[in-house]
Design an enzyme around this catalytic site. Sequence first.
Site, PDB file in Angstrom:
ATOM      1  N   ASP A 167     -73.303  20.366 -43.015  1.00 63.72           N
ATOM      2  CA  ASP A 167     -73.845  21.237 -41.975  1.00 63.72           C
ATOM      3  C   ASP A 167     -74.061  20.506 -40.652  1.00 63.72           C
ATOM      4  O   ASP A 167     -74.593  21.076 -39.701  1.00 63.72           O
ATOM      5  CB  ASP A 167     -75.147  21.887 -42.475  1.00 63.72           C
ATOM      6  CG  ASP A 167     -75.365  23.274 -41.907  1.00 63.72           C
ATOM      7  OD1 ASP A 167     -74.385  23.862 -41.406  1.00 63.72           O
ATOM      8  OD2 ASP A 167     -76.509  23.758 -41.937  1.00 63.72           O
TER       9      ASP A 167
ATOM     10  N   LYS B 104     -81.649  28.113 -50.457  1.00 59.81           N
ATOM     11  CA  LYS B 104     -80.300  28.498 -50.899  1.00 59.81           C
ATOM     12  C   LYS B 104     -80.210  28.402 -52.422  1.00 59.81           C
ATOM     13  O   LYS B 104     -80.968  27.650 -53.032  1.00 59.81           O
ATOM     14  CB  LYS B 104     -79.262  27.547 -50.286  1.00 59.81           C
ATOM     15  CG  LYS B 104     -78.993  27.769 -48.813  1.00 59.81           C
ATOM     16  CD  LYS B 104     -77.896  26.836 -48.315  1.00 59.81           C
ATOM     17  CE  LYS B 104     -77.630  27.022 -46.829  1.00 59.81           C
ATOM     18  NZ  LYS B 104     -77.083  28.348 -46.482  1.00 59.81           N
TER      19      LYS B 104
ATOM     20  N   ASP C  96     -78.832  21.181 -45.141  1.00 61.70           N
ATOM     21  CA  ASP C  96     -79.394  22.529 -45.003  1.00 61.70           C
ATOM     22  C   ASP C  96     -79.682  23.112 -46.380  1.00 61.70           C
ATOM     23  O   ASP C  96     -78.799  23.661 -47.028  1.00 61.70           O
ATOM     24  CB  ASP C  96     -78.403  23.420 -44.239  1.00 61.70           C
ATOM     25  CG  ASP C  96     -78.941  24.840 -44.070  1.00 61.70           C
ATOM     26  OD1 ASP C  96     -80.155  25.043 -44.291  1.00 61.70           O
ATOM     27  OD2 ASP C  96     -78.145  25.732 -43.717  1.00 61.70           O
TER      28      ASP C  96
ATOM     29  N   LYS D  18     -74.000  21.282 -33.698  1.00 64.54           N
ATOM     30  CA  LYS D  18     -75.077  21.489 -34.681  1.00 64.54           C
ATOM     31  C   LYS D  18     -75.139  20.297 -35.635  1.00 64.54           C
ATOM     32  O   LYS D  18     -74.173  19.990 -36.322  1.00 64.54           O
ATOM     33  CB  LYS D  18     -74.819  22.780 -35.477  1.00 64.54           C
ATOM     34  CG  LYS D  18     -75.768  22.983 -36.667  1.00 64.54           C
ATOM     35  CD  LYS D  18     -75.479  24.285 -37.421  1.00 64.54           C
ATOM     36  CE  LYS D  18     -76.331  24.390 -38.693  1.00 64.54           C
ATOM     37  NZ  LYS D  18     -76.039  25.625 -39.466  1.00 64.54           N
TER      38      LYS D  18
ATOM     39  N   ASP E 185     -83.201  30.091 -43.282  1.00 63.25           N
ATOM     40  CA  ASP E 185     -81.841  29.578 -43.503  1.00 63.25           C
ATOM     41  C   ASP E 185     -80.939  29.843 -42.291  1.00 63.25           C
ATOM     42  O   ASP E 185     -79.825  29.337 -42.218  1.00 63.25           O
ATOM     43  CB  ASP E 185     -81.251  30.207 -44.773  1.00 63.25           C
ATOM     44  CG  ASP E 185     -80.052  29.436 -45.295  1.00 63.25           C
ATOM     45  OD1 ASP E 185     -79.810  28.318 -44.797  1.00 63.25           O
ATOM     46  OD2 ASP E 185     -79.368  29.952 -46.190  1.00 63.25           O
TER      47      ASP E 185
ATOM     48  N   GLU F  44     -81.033  28.542 -39.435  1.00 62.72           N
ATOM     49  CA  GLU F  44     -81.675  27.472 -38.655  1.00 62.72           C
ATOM     50  C   GLU F  44     -80.783  26.908 -37.554  1.00 62.72           C
ATOM     51  O   GLU F  44     -81.281  26.365 -36.574  1.00 62.72           O
ATOM     52  CB  GLU F  44     -82.120  26.348 -39.594  1.00 62.72           C
ATOM     53  CG  GLU F  44     -81.052  25.314 -39.974  1.00 62.72           C
ATOM     54  CD  GLU F  44     -79.855  25.893 -40.729  1.00 62.72           C
ATOM     55  OE1 GLU F  44     -80.010  26.986 -41.308  1.00 62.72           O
ATOM     56  OE2 GLU F  44     -78.789  25.267 -40.727  1.00 62.72           O
TER      57      GLU F  44
ATOM     58  N   ARG G 258     -78.894  28.276 -35.257  1.00 68.28           N
ATOM     59  CA  ARG G 258     -79.098  28.909 -33.943  1.00 68.28           C
ATOM     60  C   ARG G 258     -80.424  28.486 -33.320  1.00 68.28           C
ATOM     61  O   ARG G 258     -80.570  28.458 -32.106  1.00 68.28           O
ATOM     62  CB  ARG G 258     -79.005  30.435 -34.110  1.00 68.28           C
ATOM     63  CG  ARG G 258     -80.026  31.011 -35.058  1.00 68.28           C
ATOM     64  CD  ARG G 258     -79.677  32.414 -35.529  1.00 68.28           C
ATOM     65  NE  ARG G 258     -78.682  32.408 -36.607  1.00 68.28           N
ATOM     66  CZ  ARG G 258     -78.176  33.492 -37.159  1.00 68.28           C
ATOM     67  NH1 ARG G 258     -78.537  34.693 -36.743  1.00 68.28           N
ATOM     68  NH2 ARG G 258     -77.280  33.401 -38.117  1.00 68.28           N
TER      69      ARG G 258
END
Length: 498
Positions: free
Chosen positions: A290, A279, A272, A267, A349, A351, A353
């Site tokens: 991230d 967030k 993020d 990933k 959020d 994201e 996956r």
Amino acid sequence: MDYFTTTSNASRRAVDCVIVGIYDRNKLSSGASEIDTASSGELKRLIKTGDLSSALGRCTTLTNVGGVRAKRVTVVGLGKISKFDARAFRTAVAAAIQSIASTRSSQILNTLTAEKVKGASAYYLGRHTVQVAGDVLYRFTQMKSGKKQAVMPLKKIGFSVADRGDAAKLKRGAEHGRGIVEGMSLAKDLGNLPPNICTPSYLARTAQKLASGNGKLTTRILNETDMKRLGMHSLLSVTAGTAEPAKFIIMQYKGGGSDKPVVLVGKGVTFDSGGISLKPGPGMDEMKFDMCGAAGVIGTMATVAALKLPINVNVIVPAVENLPGSKATVPGDIFKSMSGKTIEILNTDAEGRLILCDALTYARRFKPDAIIDVATLTGACVIALGHHHTGVMSYSDGLANEIVAAGASADDRGWRLPLTEDYARQLKSNFADFANVGGRDGGAITAGCFLGKFTEGLNWAHLDIAGTAWNSGAKKGATGRPVPMLSEFLLARCGALP
Ligand code: BES
Ligand code: MN
Ligand code: ZN
């Protein structure tokens, strides 16, 4: 880095520092005992005056010890002799090196490798001395101006061996350790770099640089037009709110002839913010980490290339930034993934996956022998396992066991979580094939189940490294995990372990 092994007396080596130990009840390690004799009882005298501790990891560094040619002697506590195992060994070596990190020692001799360490081979002792040294001495100073903090310029590590027959195994371990440190340091650098520098394009350039001049390694980068053409609308939904172009990175290492490859997917969300499902502000800077899944798999590729492993490994990194904006995806949007399955976005959020599912679908073309995705996927995994174990999820008992075992021997541990059908039901959507979130309960597992919907027929595992990829607080920074775990997994697979 150079390595040497020695069976001779520790007192006769003119190194910058020699590491020796004392166990509880004032029992000296073999190196310590020899130094004590050479210095006419100096260590025993210091034990009597209470100046040396046997508590595991407590260190005292002595200089100008009579009868000893080394400039320094670092005496580290080893704890109970009956409990001196692989972990205790690592703790002791880490503490000893940490305690001399501010010195100018470029040549050290670790005499603890001549001790009996429960459950550890000579290979392990060599490998983990080097790994621990690399880990402890790592500094991230690229972004500091002015005088950089001095780092111990370690050039040579010696190992005492009790048995000459162990020397070759120990050196082989040290060699592997060096390769793993290379991968870990790259992973840490990428993680620690700020999000305004470490963008998707930066990750792509890093992957290209790794491949340049390496005949076995190639890198290919897809841009957003390519991704559109492939139907990666799930991935593209994440990048919709940012001006920073997304990149899809494909690295292929060919060291294993016509074997099917192991595919590692990381990933690569370089920042993020949560997107429209923004967030909260405090600690948001940590979402630069991230992309640690990407860093972990690119780092592992660096290790594989450095060690020239006889195996085929492909690395895939979907790299994006997740920001809000007038064109950003909003909750309620539905997208068709590359697999053809449709996804209702209930939270922008979640994201990770969304980019991984398209990367996993893309990976099918490589007919992987095993495929492992690595992601800082859920806060829920941190709640479940804390910061010690990586979450391991798989429908394959064989692959899960292989990964957990690799993590245990690499001291980069993982713990399996169940992926049963009842969790997958939480992803139900009234409007699309499924939703991208499954509620708070069992959040790490429902995220795993989401990915599992795209890996039917593949020998797949998912690693959630949200709790293990970086440290917060005073020691804020990337850890380089799970490079040791993945490297161990690959070393075992290609038969490179003794
Ligand atoms: N990158 C985060 C996961 C994360 C959160 C890692 C905190 C480390 C610390 C991920 O993209 C995310 O935001 N996940 C959400 C999922 C939720 C919306 C279902 C989370 O964990 O809150
Ligand atoms: Mn997120
Ligand atoms: Zn994320």
